[in-house]
Design a protein around this motif. Structure first.
Motif, PDB file in Angstrom:
ATOM      1  N   SER A  40       0.896  -1.162  -0.027  1.00 48.17           N
ATOM      2  CA  SER A  40      -0.040   0.061   0.070  1.00 48.17           C
ATOM      3  C   SER A  40       0.654   1.200   0.000  1.00 48.17           C
ATOM      4  O   SER A  40       0.554   2.199  -0.685  1.00 48.17           O
ATOM      5  N   LYS A 325      -2.575  -6.768   6.759  1.00 53.66           N
ATOM      6  CA  LYS A 325      -3.146  -5.616   6.923  1.00 53.66           C
ATOM      7  C   LYS A 325      -2.490  -5.121   8.293  1.00 53.66           C
ATOM      8  O   LYS A 325      -2.704  -5.970   9.490  1.00 53.66           O
ATOM      9  N   TYR A 326      -1.884  -3.939   8.773  1.00 50.36           N
ATOM     10  CA  TYR A 326      -1.239  -3.406   9.891  1.00 50.36           C
ATOM     11  C   TYR A 326      -1.751  -2.261  10.019  1.00 50.36           C
ATOM     12  O   TYR A 326      -2.137  -1.486   9.548  1.00 50.36           O
ATOM     13  N   ASP A 332       0.536  -2.730   4.693  1.00 49.50           N
ATOM     14  CA  ASP A 332      -0.497  -3.439   3.876  1.00 49.50           C
ATOM     15  C   ASP A 332       0.005  -4.014   2.748  1.00 49.50           C
ATOM     16  O   ASP A 332       0.474  -3.248   1.793  1.00 49.50           O
TER      17      ASP A 332
END
Length: 342
Positions: A40, A325-326, A332
């Motif tokens: 991302s 997902k973080y 991400d």
């Protein structure tokens, strides 16, 4: 050439499973893996990267079991990854902690074990078995995994501080009694410390193949200069793990408590739970991993939610898709890959 020294992905080859290996000629094995990953923002070490296809594993290894004339058994394993640590075009293999872009080979395992009625005696790199026995059932992912060279603090996608790859050491494992054993490790992880026992490990494990429960203590001497200890107190890492395997579902959890990590002497906990459902050739894994806010230092809290779908096309071929997902970091990601083994 400065080689990165390691801890057995298959430490169990020499420690847990050596007794089950058939004696005979050495076995040669390997893995070739490719993937495409979209982040991302940046990758796990802060670089802007595109989704260029990347060879991230080119592993070849040899293992074997030899029966000595006196009846004792000698198990051995050597494993190397020939995928580049850092490509010229700034794409990276999975060993994020590599300190040199010129190292063409990563030695994943190099050791031998003598199996006797009094227990198992082993030496070499990748021999502690802490990762393989406690963490591996939780860390089943390809992108969002713990692959990295040893450092004093997490890097790459690592949520916890235990690495896959450890330095050389001596190991003693007691005979297995009622599915229980104790293992002790004595290792030097920094020649500049002036001490031969930088790292001492002891753990006790119950494992009947269906259910596992274990407790581990790793102590890093305060004389270390690599950042693993703070110069005043020995750094300690407590680990408690448990895994349960049903016929088509695996559940694994690990809890890590860090005491006096690094120069700031940070204290913090890490928790992770992973479930894997298996139906014929298809497997699906989900994981929740959390690192709390350290009491000091530059590390930050983070929570990861991970998912992977894998299809075993054949004994020698699998394909997978994975996402991570973080909540606190901008890592991400979504990716897919293929793995060929022999």
């Amino acid at each position: 050439m400065k080689q990165a020294l390691t801890a057995l992905t298959g430490a169990c080859v020499l420690t847990l499973s050596a007794q089950a290996m058939a004696a005979g000629s050495p076995t040669v094995y390997g893995t070739i893996s490719g993937r495409m990953v979209n982040y991302s923002d940046t990758d796990f070490i802060g670089n802007d990267v595109d989704a260029t296809p990347t060879l991230y594993e080119g592993i070849i290894g040899v293992k074997g079991l030899h029966v000595l004339k006196n009846g004792m058994k000698l198990a051995y394993n050597f494993e190397a990854d020939f995928a580049p640590l850092a490509e010229a075009d700034n794409t990276y293999s999975k060993y994020y902690g590599a300190t040199s872009t010129e190292d063409p080979i990563f030695i994943r395992a190099a050791g031998a074990a003598l199996i006797t009625k009094y227990g198992l005696f082993a030496f070499g790199d990748a021999m502690s078995g802490v990762y393989s026995e406690f963490y591996a059932p939780v860390d089943v992912f390809e992108i969002n995994t713990q692959d990295s060279t040893p450092t004093g603090a997490p890097n790459g996608s690592r949520m916890w501080t235990q690495t896959k790859w450890s330095k050389d050491g001596l190991v003693y494992k007691t005979p297995v009694w009622n599915n229980m054993f104790v293992k002790m490790v004595y290792a030097s992880v920094d020649n500049q410390s002036g001490e031969a026992d930088d790292l001492k490990i002891i753990h006790a494990v119950y494992n009947d193949k269906k259910f596992m429960f274990g407790v581990n203590l790793s102590t890093y001497d305060k004389s270390l200069t690599s950042g693993a200890a703070n110069g005043e107190d020995d750094r300690k890492r407590w680990v408690v793990a448990s895994h349960y395997n049903w016929e088509s579902f695996h559940l694994a959890g690990v809890y890590e408590k860090n005491i006096a990590l690094g120069g700031a002497g940070a204290d913090f906990d890490v928790k992770a739970v992973t479930g894997t459902y298996i139906h014929d050739a298809l497997s699906m894994s989900v994981s929740w991993q959390n690192r709390e806010e350290p009491s000091a230092g530059v590390l930050t809290k983070d929570t990861a939610k991970l998912a992977q779908v894998k299809y075993q096309v054949d004994d020698n071929l699998s394909v997978w898709a994975e996402m991570g997902k973080y909540t606190e970091s901008d890592n991400d990601n979504f990716g897919a890959g293929v793995k060929v083994s022999f």
